[in-house]
Design an enzyme around this catalytic site. Structure first.
Site, PDB file in Angstrom:
ATOM      1  CG  HIS A  49      -0.121   0.105   2.501  1.00  0.00           C
ATOM      2  ND1 HIS A  49       0.389  -1.008   3.149  1.00  0.00           N
ATOM      3  CD2 HIS A  49       0.282   1.176   3.227  1.00  0.00           C
ATOM      4  CE1 HIS A  49       1.067  -0.613   4.208  1.00  0.00           C
ATOM      5  NE2 HIS A  49       1.010   0.702   4.284  1.00  0.00           N
ATOM      6  CG  HIS A 132       7.645   4.664   0.686  1.00  0.00           C
ATOM      7  ND1 HIS A 132       7.298   5.718   1.524  1.00  0.00           N
ATOM      8  CD2 HIS A 132       7.707   3.565   1.477  1.00  0.00           C
ATOM      9  CE1 HIS A 132       7.177   5.269   2.763  1.00  0.00           C
ATOM     10  NE2 HIS A 132       7.412   3.960   2.769  1.00  0.00           N
TER      11      HIS A 132
END
Length: 181
Positions: A49, A132
């Site tokens: 995620h 990220h």
């Protein structure tokens, strides 16, 4: 049948999740790293995620307050076109894939989500957004695997996808993240 009582608190965060096709693409590119760096603690692909807001430890009772307002926020925000690209590491301990695409929109969405959570009376520490997707963590006695694995991601460019849904995710230390139901 699971008889474990529901935890009174959860570590909670709001995230975007890449679709399965984008995750599969990255997982295929990571196959050499999986084999070359078996001591890394690789995150499960279903847990991948992009965190927009880490809310920290919250009472379980706060979760029902957040679900409908976050659903409305997601519905009112235009879908962002995002992709996974390249990679790197933080502090020789965390291996990540970068995010590509509408980064201005991603930063705005994160700011909107954070403001919305605060408007619900939930305070949390502010961490700067560093878009990220966390792939792996090193073990305490291994300071070389993450920096050695990171260059293998340099040329990775994944397909773009529309990020349309916000995910409210809870984790228990040691058990990893999972969607809050």
């Amino acid at each position: 049948m699971n008889h474990d009582p529901a935890p009174s608190t959860l570590r909670v965060f709001v995230a975007l999740a890449p679709p399965d096709e984008a995750k599969d693409e990255l997982a295929a590119a990571l196959k050499p790293a999986y084999a070359a760096y078996p001591r890394l603690r690789w995150n499960r692909i279903e847990d991948w995620h992009v965190t927009l807001a880490f809310l920290g430890e919250l009472p379980s009772t706060a979760v029902p307050l957040l679900q409908p307002v976050l659903a409305r926020q997601a519905a009112s925000h235009p879908a962002l076109q995002l992709g996974l690209r390249g990679g790197g590491h933080f502090d020789e301990r965390l291996l990540w894939s970068g995010i590509d695409g509408d980064l201005d929109g991603l930063h705005q969405l994160a700011a909107d989500v954070r403001a919305l959570v605060r408007s619900c009376g939930i305070e949390f520490g502010e961490r700067p957004l560093r878009p990220h997707l966390t792939l792996a963590r090193s073990r305490r006695d291994d300071s070389t695997s993450v920096p050695q694995a990171a260059p293998g991601l340099a040329d990775f460019v994944g397909r773009r996808w529309p990020a349309e849904r916000l995910h409210l995710v809870g984790s228990n230390i040691g058990r990893g993240p999972g969607p809050i139901r």
